[in-house]
Write an enzyme that holds these catalytic residues in place. Structure first.
Site, PDB file in Angstrom:
ATOM      1  N   ARG A 176       0.284  -9.752  13.214  1.00  0.00           N
ATOM      2  CA  ARG A 176      -0.222  -8.678  12.496  1.00  0.00           C
ATOM      3  C   ARG A 176      -1.227  -9.198  11.490  1.00  0.00           C
ATOM      4  O   ARG A 176      -2.363  -8.600  11.168  1.00  0.00           O
ATOM      5  CB  ARG A 176       0.657  -7.594  11.546  1.00  0.00           C
ATOM      6  CG  ARG A 176       1.567  -6.799  12.537  1.00  0.00           C
ATOM      7  CD  ARG A 176       2.826  -6.478  11.805  1.00  0.00           C
ATOM      8  NE  ARG A 176       2.515  -5.306  10.963  1.00  0.00           N
ATOM      9  CZ  ARG A 176       3.696  -5.024  10.123  1.00  0.00           C
ATOM     10  NH1 ARG A 176       4.822  -5.517   9.990  1.00  0.00           N
ATOM     11  NH2 ARG A 176       3.519  -4.085   9.348  1.00  0.00           N
ATOM     12  N   ARG A 193      -9.357   0.729  10.442  1.00  0.00           N
ATOM     13  CA  ARG A 193      -9.217  -0.458  10.448  1.00  0.00           C
ATOM     14  C   ARG A 193     -10.093  -1.484  11.162  1.00  0.00           C
ATOM     15  O   ARG A 193     -10.157  -2.625  11.395  1.00  0.00           O
ATOM     16  CB  ARG A 193      -7.664  -0.726  11.195  1.00  0.00           C
ATOM     17  CG  ARG A 193      -6.642  -0.301  10.333  1.00  0.00           C
ATOM     18  CD  ARG A 193      -5.264  -0.940  10.934  1.00  0.00           C
ATOM     19  NE  ARG A 193      -4.301  -1.016   9.473  1.00  0.00           N
ATOM     20  CZ  ARG A 193      -3.174  -1.319   9.696  1.00  0.00           C
ATOM     21  NH1 ARG A 193      -2.616  -1.639  11.006  1.00  0.00           N
ATOM     22  NH2 ARG A 193      -2.136  -1.115   8.881  1.00  0.00           N
ATOM     23  N   LYS A 215       0.752  -1.088  -0.010  1.00  0.00           N
ATOM     24  CA  LYS A 215      -0.146  -0.023   0.012  1.00  0.00           C
ATOM     25  C   LYS A 215       0.968   1.186  -0.095  1.00  0.00           C
ATOM     26  O   LYS A 215       0.501   2.139  -0.852  1.00  0.00           O
ATOM     27  CB  LYS A 215      -0.777  -0.050   1.205  1.00  0.00           C
ATOM     28  CG  LYS A 215      -1.924  -0.878   1.061  1.00  0.00           C
ATOM     29  CD  LYS A 215      -3.035  -0.989   2.298  1.00  0.00           C
ATOM     30  CE  LYS A 215      -2.590  -0.473   3.804  1.00  0.00           C
ATOM     31  NZ  LYS A 215      -1.831  -1.889   4.272  1.00  0.00           N
ATOM     32  N   ARG A 242      12.098  -6.721   4.680  1.00  0.00           N
ATOM     33  CA  ARG A 242      11.880  -5.291   4.648  1.00  0.00           C
ATOM     34  C   ARG A 242      12.822  -4.674   5.599  1.00  0.00           C
ATOM     35  O   ARG A 242      13.169  -5.102   6.723  1.00  0.00           O
ATOM     36  CB  ARG A 242      10.634  -4.972   4.851  1.00  0.00           C
ATOM     37  CG  ARG A 242      10.358  -3.541   4.431  1.00  0.00           C
ATOM     38  CD  ARG A 242       8.763  -3.233   3.677  1.00  0.00           C
ATOM     39  NE  ARG A 242       8.083  -3.065   5.030  1.00  0.00           N
ATOM     40  CZ  ARG A 242       6.652  -2.775   4.769  1.00  0.00           C
ATOM     41  NH1 ARG A 242       6.282  -2.487   3.421  1.00  0.00           N
ATOM     42  NH2 ARG A 242       5.902  -2.729   5.841  1.00  0.00           N
TER      43      ARG A 242
END
Ligand SMILES: [Zn+2]
Length: 210
Positions: A162, A84, A9, A118
């Protein structure tokens, strides 16, 4: 912009924000900035962010509401990482109109691989990936020479947490926008070099918005 952590995103938001000349609002960055600045709210949300848990609704709502009232958001914006929960979505309706909910879909295998590789620059926030977007010198930011690190919420256990939290709590938000006829599913199972394929899907859904 909806989608699990690792769906990309942030990357899409950056490209779309340039194309449409409106700001992108990565809500995760708003949280991290508040924590870094040690604001009153930042101190409260610190423990949630570092464990990969959702920030409580009322805190997230306050932070986003404040940001969207700024001048640069008056002609539009790309919101990434919010709402969310249903409570956040309903609260948002009272202070800003949402024209479209882009829902980025990717498989768990793709998400795990993207997230665990990442690396983020400590100084400027630039994002790299050990395989897909490696820096020229390992561990060092190409842009500013800062040190790269693995965010505490990008360790395997936190990633699993997550994704689980995402599925449990955010799926109803997707259904919420689908019922309102605002949802656009975007296939995000592409490699980084194929980012145009994701963007062109988004543009198709954004072209008739005022
Ligand atoms: Zn940097």
């Amino acid at each position: 912009m909806l989608g699990p952590p690792g769906a990309g995103k942030g990357t899409y938001a950056e490209i779309l924000s340039d194309k449409y000349n409106v700001p992108r609002i990565p809500v995760g960055d708003l949280f991290r900035q508040a924590i870094k600045d040690e604001t009153k709210l930042g101190k409260k949300i610190k423990k949630y962010v570092s464990h990969g848990d959702l920030v409580p609704d009322e805190m997230a709502i306050d932070l986003v509401k404040e940001r969207l009232q700024e001048d640069d958001c008056q002609n539009g914006f790309f919101l990434d990482g919010f709402p969310r929960t249903i409570i956040q979505a309903e609260a948002m309706e009272k202070f800003k109109k949402i024209d479209k909910a882009l829902n980025f879909v990717a498989s768990d295998r793709v998400l795990m691989s993207r997230l665990s590789g990442r690396r983020t620059c400590r100084e400027c926030g630039a994002i790299y990936h050990v395989e897909n977007i490696p820096p020229k010198v390992e561990g060092i930011c190409d842009r500013c020479g800062g040190r790269l690190y693995k965010r505490s919420d990008e360790k395997p256990q936190a990633i699993k947490n997550r994704l689980r939290v995402y599925r449990e709590k955010t799926k109803p938000v997707i259904d919420y926008f689908r019922k309102k006829g605002l949802l656009a599913d975007i296939d995000a199972n592409y490699r980084i070099e194929e980012v145009d394929k994701v963007i062109s899907q988004c543009e198709k859904h954004l072209q008739n918005l005022s």
